[in-house]
Every structure is written in structure tokens, then in C-alpha cells.
Enzyme design. Structure first.
Site, short mmCIF file in Angstrom:
data_model
loop_
_atom_site.label_atom_id
_atom_site.label_comp_id
_atom_site.label_asym_id
_atom_site.label_seq_id
_atom_site.Cartn_x
_atom_site.Cartn_y
_atom_site.Cartn_z
N ARG A 239 0.71 -1.24 0.18
CA ARG A 239 -0.10 -0.01 0.23
C ARG A 239 0.47 0.87 -0.08
O ARG A 239 1.74 1.51 0.94
CB ARG A 239 -0.88 0.28 1.46
CG ARG A 239 -1.69 -0.88 1.03
CD ARG A 239 -2.89 -0.80 0.27
NE ARG A 239 -4.28 -1.29 0.06
CZ ARG A 239 -4.62 -2.43 -0.48
NH1 ARG A 239 -3.42 -2.73 -1.60
NH2 ARG A 239 -5.78 -2.64 -1.10
N GLU A 268 -3.41 7.66 -6.48
CA GLU A 268 -2.87 6.87 -7.48
C GLU A 268 -4.15 7.82 -8.87
O GLU A 268 -5.10 8.09 -8.11
CB GLU A 268 -3.29 5.38 -7.66
CG GLU A 268 -2.37 4.65 -6.40
CD GLU A 268 -2.08 2.95 -6.64
OE1 GLU A 268 -2.86 2.83 -7.03
OE2 GLU A 268 -1.73 3.19 -5.70
N HIS A 287 0.46 -0.18 -9.53
CA HIS A 287 -0.40 -0.88 -9.21
C HIS A 287 -1.26 -2.08 -9.99
O HIS A 287 -1.96 -1.83 -10.23
CB HIS A 287 -1.84 -0.01 -8.76
CG HIS A 287 -2.17 -0.61 -7.03
ND1 HIS A 287 -2.74 0.02 -6.51
CD2 HIS A 287 -2.37 -1.85 -6.99
CE1 HIS A 287 -2.96 -0.74 -5.12
NE2 HIS A 287 -3.35 -1.90 -6.05
#
Length: 323
Positions: A239, A268, A287
């Protein structure tokens, strides 16, 4: 899709929901697919729902109060950062995730980032494209079997990563705050550190494999990076909120770190003006550590199956809270 179904996919940015539909159709459950972004949109569009399949939309007291029929949420993924668990407990809403759908992919990605950093493959690959042809630009590169790899968090993914690193002959150490918990199973062939500080000081590579909570937000800050070995490497596929990005930028600028590989950031997508992009020895992926075609379908199937179990009065398989 039913007009007022008990199951609503309140937000999902996937290209299709064919897998979910097949599960719901087989179970005889009606559903609706929406693209809500805010609490207000969820409240307006999701009245009457009992179960949510949820990706990013915030889930909190406002939603629980505004959709009183809601009794269960299953998240697309491992983390439940967007869900207020205290509010869920207060309103009797069962929260579930899917913790095991992409654990091999994430472990593989962490290993990929580690090897690319330590072997300087990313750095030299880009330099070669620019016209350079000089391995000496990679100096120093150390034999993998001489390295100590520190793993922060040895749940499903951290344990899978440890298996992969062990095959390279690296020494493996780990820190997990729940190491003494009798309800958890831990790998027996790893040396556990008594504290995070101990792991930071001993590791040539540190790889993050823990969930994000209020107690570990920005745990990798200026002080933490300062405790790492000079010239060490940092990997994060967990994370973004675990890392103070200003501190990471400073550690790379000062050469405290020889390199880093990250798949997640605080917000993000990462702003294209972020100073992190200036570091040639930093690998940033969007990601995507969780992703493979197989993992994506497994995630969708397990989310849908969990909602069906709940509606059928069966025990859920992946409870986060206990209602």
C-alpha cells in the site's frame, strides 16, 4: 439486470462483469452494475440493496445510514482502506475481501522489482536504449546469495515472496507485529526480528507485504530510511500509504538507497510532476502487481460467490469483521 436487486456492483471499472453475471445467474440472483464514485451517488442509486460489490467508492456511516437495507460489502481486492470498519460494526454491516486471489502474482512482481533493482537491469536497459554500452555503469552489483532480504509482513503474500527469495540463496529475515499470534501460521524457516528497527539495520533489501492501517501510515519515513544500510534497496507492492514519498525521494537523492521498486503510491495515479520520476534507479509500475488474466477472473468470481453465500445464509469465507 433487475430494477431493484439485492446485489449491486456499486462501482467497478472493469471492462465487463461477465464472470460475476455467470455466478449470479447460476444462483438465480438479480443484480445491477453501477459506477458510483461518491457517498451521495451510492445513496441515490443503491436503495434496497442488501449486498454491495465495491471497488473504490467510500463506505462509511453516511452510506450505512443512507442505505439502511445494506447488510454486506465484499471488496474487489485485499485491502479495505476505503471502508470504515468501526462504522460497519456499528450498523451491523458484514465486510469481506478477497485476500488470496493474486498472492502469487504480487509475490512474483515483488521478486521482479527486486531483481531488476539489484541486478540494475532497469537502469542499464534504459541506458542501452540511449546509446550507452557499458556494464561498468552498473557497478556495484552484488551476488544475490550474499544478500539479506528483510520482509515486512509474512501473511499470504509475504510468505510466497519468501519462498521465491529462498530459491535464490538469500538470507531471509522478517518482521511481523502479529508473529506471536496463535491464530496465525508463520513460515518456520525464517528468522524473525524483534522489531522493525532491527530488520531495517540488517537488510540489504526490504520488501513491504503488510496491510495499511492507522498505526502504520508512513511507517517508512525519514527516520526509517535513515536506519537502513547504505546502498540498500526498497520494494513496495503493498500500500502506498505505508511510505512517506518525500522521505523516499530524499533517500534516493542522497544515495542512501541504491534503488527502489514500487507498485503503489499514496495517491494514484502518481502526479507526472512528482520528484520520484527523476530517479533513474526507481522503478514505478501502475498498481498492477495483482494482475494476471487468471487472477483477474478469480477475483471477480470470488467476489460474486461471497455475496451469494451471504444472501443464502451461508457462512462467508473471507470476513474482515465479525457481525
Amino acid at each position: 439486470m433487475e430494477q431493484n436487486p439485492k446485489i449491486i456492483i456499486c462501482d467497478c471499472d472493469h471492462n465487463n462483469i461477465d464472470m460475476e453475471k455467470s455466478v449470479f445467474d447460476k444462483a438465480g440472483c438479480g443484480f445491477k452494475w453501477l459506477h458510483c464514485h461518491t457517498e451521495d451517488e451510492v445513496i441515490k442509486e443503491c436503495q434496497g440493496a442488501v449486498c454491495f460489490l465495491n471497488q473504490y467508492a467510500p463506505m462509511n456511516e453516511k452510506v450505512f445510514k443512507g442505505v439502511p437495507s445494506l447488510k454486506m460489502i465484499v471488496r474487489y481486492g485485499v485491502g479495505v482502506d476505503n471502508v470504515n470498519l468501526e462504522d460497519a460494526d456499528k450498523y451491523g454491516v458484514q465486510i469481506c475481501n478477497v485476500p488470496d486471489y493474486g498472492m502469487n502474482e504480487v509475490a512474483d512482481h515483488a521478486l521482479t522489482l527486486m531483481l531488476a533493482c539489484v541486478r540494475k537491469a532497469w537502469l542499464l536497459g534504459n541506458r542501452t536504449k540511449e546509446g550507452a554500452w557499458n556494464y561498468a555503469e552498473s557497478i556495484p552489483v552484488h551476488r544475490l546469495s550474499t544478500l539479506t532480504v528483510g520482509i515486512v509482513g509474512t501473511g499470504r503474500i509475504g510468505s510466497e515472496f519468501a519462498k521465491r527469495v529462498k530459491a535464490l540463496g538469500c538470507k531471509i529475515i522478517a518482521f511481523d507485529p502479529d508473529y506471536k499470534s496463535p491464530s496465525r501460521h508463520f513460515p518456520q524457516d525464517i528468522t524473525y526480528c524483534a522489531s522493525l528497527d532491527e530488520l531495517l539495520k540488517q537488510s540489504d533489501v526490504i520488501s513491504m507485504h503488510c496491510s495499511l492501517n492507522a498505526g502504520n501510515h508512513h511507517m517508512m519515513n525519514k527516520e526509517a530510511f535513515a536506519k537502513m544500510k547504505d546502498g540498500s534497496y526498497f520494494i513496495n507492492v503493498s500500500r502506498g500509504g505505508l511510505v512517506d514519498e518525500d522521505a523516499l525521494d530524499e533517500a534516493l537523492t542522497s544515495k542512501k538507497l541504491s534503488g527502489a521498486g514500487i507498485d503503489v503510491v499514496n495517491k494514484e495515479p502518481l502526479d507526472h510532476n512528482s520528484p520520484l520520476f527523476k530517479h533513474p534507479n526507481l522503478i514505478i509500475t501502475p498498481h498492477m502487481a495483482w494482475y494476471s488474466e487468471e487472477a483477474a477472473l478469480e477475483l471477480k468470481r470470488k467476489c460474486a460467490e461471497e455475496a451469494v453465500r451471504f444472501l443464502n445464509g451461508e457462512p462467508v469465507r473471507y470476513p474482515i469483521n465479525h457481525i
